[in-house]
Enzyme design. Structure first.
Site, PDB file in Angstrom:
ATOM      1  CB  SER A 167      -4.641  -9.426  10.145  1.00 33.11           C
ATOM      2  OG  SER A 167      -3.717  -9.081  11.511  1.00 33.11           O
ATOM      3  CG  ASP A 173      -5.859  -2.978  11.369  1.00 28.59           C
ATOM      4  OD1 ASP A 173      -5.972  -1.485  12.120  1.00 28.59           O
ATOM      5  OD2 ASP A 173      -5.057  -3.102  11.215  1.00 28.59           O
ATOM      6  CB  CYS A 191      -0.592  -6.659  19.330  1.00 30.77           C
ATOM      7  SG  CYS A 191      -2.350  -6.330  19.588  1.00 30.77           S
ATOM      8  CD  GLU A 197      -4.941  -5.559   9.073  1.00 30.56           C
ATOM      9  OE1 GLU A 197      -4.127  -5.419   9.046  1.00 30.56           O
ATOM     10  OE2 GLU A 197      -5.489  -6.270  10.369  1.00 30.56           O
ATOM     11  CB  CYS A 246      -1.776   1.495  15.819  1.00 34.56           C
ATOM     12  SG  CYS A 246      -1.226   0.479  17.635  1.00 34.56           S
ATOM     13  CG  ASP A 247      -2.071  -2.300  12.019  1.00 37.35           C
ATOM     14  OD1 ASP A 247      -1.632  -2.275  13.508  1.00 37.35           O
ATOM     15  OD2 ASP A 247      -2.437  -3.681  11.930  1.00 37.35           O
ATOM     16  CE  LYS A 248      -3.788  -0.602   8.045  1.00 38.62           C
ATOM     17  NZ  LYS A 248      -4.215  -1.824   9.178  1.00 38.62           N
TER      18      LYS A 248
END
Length: 554
Positions: A470, A78, A191, A444, A119-121
């Protein structure tokens, strides 16, 4: 075993021949076949080390008497996708990841899965596949990256995004900005703050789908490799026990995860992902439940971006299990987990080994950081079906705000307006046509929010969008506005200069114009021209549902 359908009996001799072509022996063919679903690649920092974790997982599987078969899914960063057309592909990748796991596992009739996302998704996509397939599954999340450090401050990716505004505003020199860019991201892992990736890892542990302690173990920490090996060993036992995700995930475990989300002050993106995961387990998770549980679950840790502590501090303080210990009176402690034990039984074992937690990082129920949880759901004439804000990352100065709208029909237009000095104190920046269908892809908005913060306006300017923010966003940033602009929601009717009323404690988001004016604008509404959309985004736009239902495919 499921895999008997590709290896047992005279008629499966061709299948066994192909397995032997892949190097399997007769004795291995008789053992459980375990999918090692790895989202390793060489461009996403959260994933660059997952090949090493997969080796640990495979070692554990072999030592426990199973046969691992590793394959990969895609994974989008992202951060790298932020602020341009690439971000339109991030949320849509979630369903592609889920589908790819289903295709591989079902086609080859594998007995179980070890999922390795970071990570995110990617984490939600893997968890959705766990619900859809319902075979024994355990997750090994990749872990946070170490924080960076410059100018005597801990740093992370958001430090760089906010540094843009600071540099443009003359608050830091070019040399200081270069140091922030160079030293903020400490290597492999997700992160370093409590952004979406780490929030979803924590919720994976809260749901009971990974080993206790796995979520916050850092990417470069040796204990992450040990978790990988132990997970590989455990999955073989789960095959023999027939312990599948549907025997772990329940309405109670989902509520546990939301309460833990509220207590840690997690990313607003959980209001997209948890409903999507619940749907694959045959459950509906209304947006209103987040707000209901937020009002009764206090916020106990102040992690970046809302506070100054990092995931490293949280892990050293006991991580998710220490939060569970504090929340014990509010949780269903009898919920089952991948260990085969309950949440309570896991906690008992862990607390014996680690009797103290860091009380500076993790507060108690009696003395919380905030009386309410991290997320609030707002409704009103601007968002009849709801909007989402991370209230734990909003300054007390601007929890209540009424201001004049500055309206933009894309993130790029908004970013240009911000950087050109068009935004003043008390403005309400409205960014629309960025929802699941309108974007398409529901981008985002970390670049605009970070620029606002870097310019020193984070306590006086609000941002509202039918897109999303985000997990690294802080300040009065309200996303997921429903209905979205492309569907004719009220956000499509806002004009620059309109008064917008925000009251987070009272959960209000209003466009302060008369009903007559609103109806008049509806009749004359024309949407801005959109670029021609091809390929995957075109397909996504046709099937994507509304944000208040998780953005899942209809």
């Amino acid at each position: 075993m499921r895999s008997d359908s590709i290896k047992k009996g005279v008629e499966k001799a061709p299948h066994r021949s192909l397995l032997k072509a892949a190097g399997l022996t007769d004795s291995e063919i008789k053992k459980p076949f375990i999918a090692v679903v790895n989202s390793w690649n060489e461009i996403v920092p959260g994933h660059i080390h997952l090949d090493k974790l997969a080796e640990g997982v495979k070692a554990g599987i072999r030592s426990a008497g199973g046969v691992p078969f590793e394959f990969n899914t895609i994974g989008i960063c992202d951060g790298l996708a932020m602020g341009h057309e690439g971000m339109k592909y991030s949320l849509p990748s979630r369903e592609a990841i889920e589908d790819s796991i289903e295709l591989m596992v079902q086609a080859h009739q594998l007995d179980a899965m070890v999922l390795i996302p970071t990570c995110d998704k990617i984490v939600p996509g893997h968890l959705m596949a766990a619900g859809r397939l319902d075979i024994p599954t355990i997750v090994v999340t990749g872990g946070p990256m170490l924080p960076g450090f410059s100018d005597d401050k801990n740093r992370d990716l958001v430090s760089v995004f906010e540094g843009i505004g600071e540099f443009r505003n003359g608050k830091i020199s070019e040399e200081e900005f270069h140091l922030i860019e160079t030293l903020s991201c400490g290597g492999a892992g997700s992160c370093a703050g409590l952004f979406t990736a780490n929030t979803m890892a924590c919720l994976t542990e809260a749901l009971g789908l990974c080993l206790p302690g796995c979520a916050t173990a850092h990417a470069v920490d040796a204990k992450k490799i040990r978790y990988a090996k132990e997970s590989g060993e455990r999955i073989v036992e789960m095959v023999h026990e027939n312990l599948t995700p549907s025997k772990i995930i329940s309405p109670e475990s989902i509520e546990n995860s939301i309460k833990i989300d509220m207590a840690i002050g997690g990313s607003t993106n959980t209001t997209l992902h948890l409903p999507a995961i619940a749907k694959e387990f045959g459950m509906e998770l209304p947006l209103e439940l987040f707000d209901e549980l937020s009002k009764t679950t206090p916020h106990l840790v102040s992690l970046r971006p809302g506070g100054e502590d990092l995931m490293l501090d949280f892990d050293r303080a006991g991580g998710v299990q220490a939060i569970i210990k504090q929340l014990e009176p509010l949780l269903d402690m009898d919920a089952k987990t991948v260990t085969g034990k309950t949440v309570k039984e896991n906690l008992k074992q862990l607390i014996i080994a680690n009797p103290k937690t860091n009380q500076r990082v993790i507060s108690s129920l009696e003395n919380p950081v905030h009386a309410e949880g991290g997320i609030a759901i707002l409704k009103g004439t601007l968002a009849p079906e709801g909007a989402v804000v991370k209230q734990s990352a909003v300054s007390d100065k601007i929890l209540v705000h009424t201001g004049k709208a500055k309206v933009y029909n894309s993130e790029e237009d908004a970013m240009k307006g911000i950087m050109d000095g068009k935004i003043q104190e008390n403005d309400v920046v409205v960014i629309r046509y960025e929802g699941p269908k309108g974007g398409p892809g529901m981008r985002e908005m970390l670049s605009p929010t970070s620029a606002i913060a870097g310019l020193g306006l984070i306590d006086s300017v609000s941002l509202i969008t039918d897109g999303r923010f985000s997990g690294g966003t802080r300040g009065p940033c309200i996303g997921h506005v429903c209905p979205e602009a492309i569907d004719g929601g009220p956000i499509a009717l806002v004009k620059t200069g309109d008064e917008i009323e925000i009251n987070i404690p009272k959960r209000i988001l209003n466009l302060n114009i008369s009903e007559e004016e609103l109806e008049s604008r509806k009749k004359s509404l024309t949407h801005p021209p959109k670029k021609e959309i091809k390929g995957y985004l075109s397909r996504y736009q046709r099937f994507a549902g509304p944000a208040n239902k998780g953005g899942v495919f209809d």
